[in-house]
Design an enzyme around this catalytic site. Structure first.
Site, PDB file in Angstrom:
ATOM      1  N   LYS A 173     -16.217   2.568   7.351  1.00  0.00           N
ATOM      2  CA  LYS A 173     -16.333   4.028   6.887  1.00  0.00           C
ATOM      3  C   LYS A 173     -14.694   4.509   6.407  1.00  0.00           C
ATOM      4  O   LYS A 173     -14.742   4.973   5.416  1.00  0.00           O
ATOM      5  CB  LYS A 173     -16.860   5.083   7.785  1.00  0.00           C
ATOM      6  CG  LYS A 173     -18.422   5.132   7.600  1.00  0.00           C
ATOM      7  CD  LYS A 173     -18.818   6.253   6.644  1.00  0.00           C
ATOM      8  CE  LYS A 173     -20.263   6.146   5.959  1.00  0.00           C
ATOM      9  NZ  LYS A 173     -21.271   5.221   6.323  1.00  0.00           N
ATOM     10  N   LYS A 224     -34.249 -10.117  -0.093  1.00  0.00           N
ATOM     11  CA  LYS A 224     -34.548  -8.888   0.809  1.00  0.00           C
ATOM     12  C   LYS A 224     -34.893  -7.885  -0.199  1.00  0.00           C
ATOM     13  O   LYS A 224     -33.970  -7.552  -0.923  1.00  0.00           O
ATOM     14  CB  LYS A 224     -33.372  -8.804   1.719  1.00  0.00           C
ATOM     15  CG  LYS A 224     -33.676  -7.781   2.577  1.00  0.00           C
ATOM     16  CD  LYS A 224     -32.463  -7.692   3.550  1.00  0.00           C
ATOM     17  CE  LYS A 224     -32.468  -6.134   4.137  1.00  0.00           C
ATOM     18  NZ  LYS A 224     -31.238  -5.393   3.957  1.00  0.00           N
ATOM     19  N   LYS A 241     -32.780  -0.909  -0.475  1.00  0.00           N
ATOM     20  CA  LYS A 241     -32.501   0.239  -1.178  1.00  0.00           C
ATOM     21  C   LYS A 241     -30.947  -0.278  -2.175  1.00  0.00           C
ATOM     22  O   LYS A 241     -31.118   0.248  -3.486  1.00  0.00           O
ATOM     23  CB  LYS A 241     -32.236   1.298  -0.260  1.00  0.00           C
ATOM     24  CG  LYS A 241     -32.222   2.795  -1.001  1.00  0.00           C
ATOM     25  CD  LYS A 241     -32.217   3.883   0.070  1.00  0.00           C
ATOM     26  CE  LYS A 241     -31.401   3.609   1.286  1.00  0.00           C
ATOM     27  NZ  LYS A 241     -30.531   4.235   1.361  1.00  0.00           N
TER      28      LYS A 241
END
Ligand code: TRP
Length: 329
Positions: free
Chosen positions: A111, A194, A197
């Site tokens: 992050k 897979k 999103k």
């Protein structure tokens, strides 16, 4: 009965991969365990979401989980920010969480790299907040994906440290729970392994049938097999994998045979696949639409959930305060 706690991120819509990957197992688990499901809205604030959108995001997630079968009669469903006791335990646990170990966390480093302009203390202490979520109900099991395993490891470390420091066996050490063998991975319609999103290849549980048909129609195919009983390329195998999950056994067998005889027509296969996906998603979609419009129901679910969650949470905080020596005059 085990205590199972599941934290749900308040971003994104649920898709077929989520449903078969975990959600369906969640709904079954409710009967055999004491389950807590909560929406981690405080965690989402580390990335500064638009205040105008935050509530809508929480509502979306809540609605979709309820529609998919999380049952407030069986489980405790709540919004994290409705349980202020979590904040107090977070504060207390932070006193025993060290800069060095927090800064080393993979998710923090990632992050910090992604948003260098916003490396806030909430990001650094994300694992402590997650530990507070889990330890506040003394959960035995926490269903998490690979990306959350380190956080769970830290939760165990914090629990152990607390117990050692105060010389008692107060917190349990929670374990990751992955439903054993039952995990089904839904592949993408684009030939990738897979459905996800971020891959942009999803069929959403709330998606309308027309749009599902369109997506399935667009799935990658070719001119068809040239030899009897030939191996399927990945993108065809993927369509069969989804078919196996959503369709009846005879249907799958029928298309396997057509494939083996080189008589398969992808148009028919896709039509069938879309139809059977819609059969699975339609009831969920209908419930989503119902629940979405029912603010009174959502209010009832979240306030009763918060009340139940606070019962167990306030007991923990009371005991932790006492153990740490915080005493009232
Ligand atoms: N960090 C989790 C995620 O990103 C969400 C979460 C917050 C959570 N608190 C939790 C998950 C407690 C399990 C238990 O998916």
């Amino acid at each position: 009965m085990d205590i199972v706690l599941s934290g749900i991120r308040s971003t994104g819509n649920l898709h077929l991969g989520n449903y078969y990957g975990a959600l369906r197992n969640f709904t079954r688990m409710q009967h055999e365990n004491k389950c807590f499901f909560f929406i981690a809205d405080y965690h989402s604030m580390t990335t500064h979401p638009d205040p105008k959108q935050l509530h809508g995001n929480v509502k979306n997630v809540l609605t979709e989980y309820l529609a998919a079968g999380i049952d407030p009669e069986l489980s405790t469903i709540y919004v994290q920010s409705d349980v202020p006791e979590v904040c107090e335990l977070y504060l207390l646990l932070n006193m025993h969480a060290y800069m060095g170990e927090l800064a080393k966390t993979v998710s923090f480093k990632e992050k910090a790299r992604k948003q260098p302009e916003n490396v806030n203390a909430g990001l650094l202490t994300y694992p402590t907040l997650m530990a507070a979520d889990i330890l506040i109900h003394n959960a035995d099991k926490v269903p998490v994906g690979k990306d959350q395993e380190q956080h769970l490891e830290m939760t165990r470390k914090f629990a152990r440290r607390f117990n050692n420091l105060y010389g008692l066996e107060y917190f349990k050490e929670p374990v990751a729970y992955n439903f054993g063998q039952e995990l089904i991975k839904i592949p993408g319609l684009d030939g990738s392994g897979k459905m996800g999103k971020s891959e942009g290849n999803c069929i959403y549980l709330g998606e309308d049938p027309k749009s599902i048909e369109k997506k399935v129609k667009r799935a990658l195919t070719d001119e068809g097999p040239k030899e009897f009983n030939s191996e399927k390329p990945d993108y065809i195998e993927n369509l069969f994998t989804i078919l196996k999950v959503v369709s009846a056994e005879e249907v799958v067998k029928h298309y396997e045979e057509l494939w083996n005889k080189c008589e398969i027509r992808y148009g028919d296969l896709k039509k069938q696949l879309a139809e059977d996906i819609i059969k699975v998603t339609s009831p969920i979609r209908e419930r989503i639409l119902d629940i979405q419009g029912d603010d009174a129901y959502l209010h009832k679910v979240t306030s009763e959930g918060a009340e139940k969650a606070r019962e167990s949470a306030s007991k923990t905080v009371r005991e932790v305060r006492e153990i740490m020596g915080i005493t009232k005059f």
